[in-house]
Design a protein around this motif. Structure first.
Motif, PDB file in Angstrom:
ATOM      1  N   ASP A  66       8.742  -9.609  -2.449  1.00 41.52           N
ATOM      2  CA  ASP A  66       8.613 -10.591  -1.367  1.00 41.52           C
ATOM      3  C   ASP A  66       9.310  -9.997  -0.152  1.00 41.52           C
ATOM      4  O   ASP A  66      10.453 -10.355   0.163  1.00 41.52           O
ATOM      5  CB  ASP A  66       9.235 -11.930  -1.774  1.00 41.52           C
ATOM      6  N   PRO A  67       8.647  -9.056   0.559  1.00 36.66           N
ATOM      7  CA  PRO A  67       9.321  -8.346   1.655  1.00 36.66           C
ATOM      8  C   PRO A  67       9.853  -9.255   2.742  1.00 36.66           C
ATOM      9  O   PRO A  67      10.886  -8.972   3.343  1.00 36.66           O
ATOM     10  CB  PRO A  67       8.209  -7.426   2.193  1.00 36.66           C
ATOM     11  N   GLU A  68       9.170 -10.359   3.012  1.00 42.51           N
ATOM     12  CA  GLU A  68       9.600 -11.243   4.097  1.00 42.51           C
ATOM     13  C   GLU A  68      10.957 -11.862   3.802  1.00 42.51           C
ATOM     14  O   GLU A  68      11.743 -12.124   4.709  1.00 42.51           O
ATOM     15  CB  GLU A  68       8.558 -12.327   4.310  1.00 42.51           C
ATOM     16  N   VAL A  99       1.823   0.174  -4.170  1.00 49.12           N
ATOM     17  CA  VAL A  99       2.895  -0.765  -4.494  1.00 49.12           C
ATOM     18  C   VAL A  99       3.623  -1.103  -3.200  1.00 49.12           C
ATOM     19  O   VAL A  99       3.338  -0.543  -2.144  1.00 49.12           O
ATOM     20  CB  VAL A  99       3.867  -0.182  -5.534  1.00 49.12           C
ATOM     21  N   SER A 100       4.566  -2.015  -3.270  1.00 49.15           N
ATOM     22  CA  SER A 100       5.250  -2.492  -2.082  1.00 49.15           C
ATOM     23  C   SER A 100       6.697  -2.014  -2.054  1.00 49.15           C
ATOM     24  O   SER A 100       7.503  -2.396  -2.901  1.00 49.15           O
ATOM     25  CB  SER A 100       5.210  -4.027  -2.036  1.00 49.15           C
ATOM     26  N   GLY A 101       7.002  -1.152  -1.083  1.00 50.50           N
ATOM     27  CA  GLY A 101       8.382  -0.755  -0.806  1.00 50.50           C
ATOM     28  C   GLY A 101       9.167  -0.163  -1.943  1.00 50.50           C
ATOM     29  O   GLY A 101      10.286  -0.627  -2.211  1.00 50.50           O
ATOM     30  N   SER A 132       0.823  -1.198   0.000  1.00 47.61           N
ATOM     31  CA  SER A 132       0.000   0.000   0.000  1.00 47.61           C
ATOM     32  C   SER A 132       0.862   1.256   0.000  1.00 47.61           C
ATOM     33  O   SER A 132       0.433   2.320   0.447  1.00 47.61           O
ATOM     34  CB  SER A 132      -0.928   0.011   1.222  1.00 47.61           C
ATOM     35  N   ALA A 133       2.089   1.121  -0.501  1.00 47.48           N
ATOM     36  CA  ALA A 133       3.011   2.243  -0.543  1.00 47.48           C
ATOM     37  C   ALA A 133       2.787   3.057  -1.817  1.00 47.48           C
ATOM     38  O   ALA A 133       2.077   2.635  -2.731  1.00 47.48           O
ATOM     39  CB  ALA A 133       4.449   1.733  -0.471  1.00 47.48           C
ATOM     40  N   ASN A 134       3.448   4.231  -1.873  1.00 45.61           N
ATOM     41  CA  ASN A 134       3.286   5.127  -3.009  1.00 45.61           C
ATOM     42  C   ASN A 134       4.622   5.677  -3.465  1.00 45.61           C
ATOM     43  O   ASN A 134       5.577   5.770  -2.684  1.00 45.61           O
ATOM     44  CB  ASN A 134       2.398   6.324  -2.639  1.00 45.61           C
TER      45      ASN A 134
END
Length: 338
Positions: free
Chosen positions: A325-327, A305-307, A285-287
């Motif tokens: 894949d942040p994890e 988007v993610s990160g 949920s990033a921008n």
């Protein structure tokens, strides 16, 4: 100055690939169709493997595998990509042509942990951190060309200190960086510079709160503060500050940034990647925000988007990485026209 997003541009984004595979470039016979690379990044999940991204669209390729397990420092110019190659005892900086042709060439060796680097037309500048010895950090300078297989001897342009030095950049006759103060929070830092030819270090601003990046142009100096992090949670009080040329008091262009990661100058505006407010794993949920200078007016360039991180503008396209894949710390490249 603080503002809120006024509109959502939702510009179309080019997604390249997963960022974990990629075609390996044969250094002896590079694929001619893949020679026009515009962006380079290192992927943590691949132990620092250096990836190259072609102009406009296509699949990223692997330039060199697993050379920087301790850090992901890299830089690139019109001819080469530079990156740290580290093991458990020492580090060096190597250069490889942007096309992937040839073999890596050592620029400087005998280092500890290369935290960050940047280049200008003649020299490479780097931050070296001695984690096993004195715990000191220094800024070194080395010419880009050397006939020695071990690279050239480097010049120390900032003497060893215990501050957290990061985010090198050059502009005109100076090398700029930011420092973060001691302790886990990395507060009470400063923006500093030194002449490329050597000389006294000058502190030009002190409003640094867990600083992430510094940028310089004809108009002045900009820096990105991440803010005060919580326990396993992102800061929500990040900001971008600006010190105009000739001024002594910085102004806040944009405040209340949650999870501020990276920013870049692009066509007279700033673009900043934020991960959003979260604890532990970042949600998608990033921008990417576009920020006008000096008004601070915001446009959501890419939403949800993610990160978004590792931003780079080549004059027409804005490249960045996404945390697919942040994890597991997996990055993938993307591009948008700002």
């Amino acid at each position: 100055m603080c503002s809120v997003p006024l509109r959502n541009a939702g510009a179309p984004t080019v997604l390249y690939d997963s960022g974990v595979a990629g075609t390996v470039v044969d250094p002896g016979v590079p694929d001619a169709s893949r020679r026009d690379f515009s962006y380079f990044y290192a992927n943590p999940v691949s132990f620092g493997t250096v990836f190259a991204v072609p102009k406009g669209a296509g699949s990223s390729v692997v330039l060199d595998k697993g050379k920087s397990p301790l850090n992901l420092a890299r830089a690139f110019d019109a001819t080469s990509v530079y990156y740290s190659s580290e093991d458990n005892t020492s580090a060096k900086v190597v250069a490889l042509p942007r096309s992937g042709a040839g073999v890596p060439r050592t620029i400087v060796s005998g280092l500890h942990i290369v935290e960050t680097m940047t280049v200008d037309a003649t020299s490479l500048y780097f931050v070296d951190f001695d984690s096993s010895g004195t715990g000191a950090t220094l800024i070194g300078k080395v010419p880009l060309r050397s006939d020695s297989p071990d690279g050239a001897a480097f010049e120390t342009i900032s003497p060893p200190q215990t501050a957290d030095l990061r985010a090198l950049t050059t502009y005109g006759d100076y090398v700029y960086w930011l420092t973060n103060g001691g302790g886990a929070a990395r507060l009470s830092g400063a923006i500093q510079r030194v002449p490329k030819a050597g000389g006294p270090i000058e502190t030009i601003a002190s409003e640094v709160i867990n600083g992430q990046q510094v940028l310089v142009d004809d108009n002045g100096v900009y820096w990105l503060n991440e803010g005060h992090n919580g326990v396993d949670c992102t800061a929500t009080d990040g900001d971008i500050r600006y010190l105009a040329s000739g001024a002594t008091t910085p102004v806040v262009l944009i405040s209340n940034l949650a999870g501020a990661l990276s920013f870049v100058l692009a066509g007279g505006s700033l673009v900043v990647g934020i991960s959003g407010a979260h604890c532990n794993i970042a949600p998608a949920s990033a921008n990417l925000l576009k920020v006008a200078i000096p008004s601070g007016r915001q446009t959501v360039l890419v939403p949800n988007v993610s990160g978004p991180d590792n931003l780079f503008y080549d004059g027409s396209d804005l490249y960045y990485t996404l945390a697919t894949d942040p994890e597991n710390d997996t990055l993938s490249p993307a591009m948008v026209k700002p």
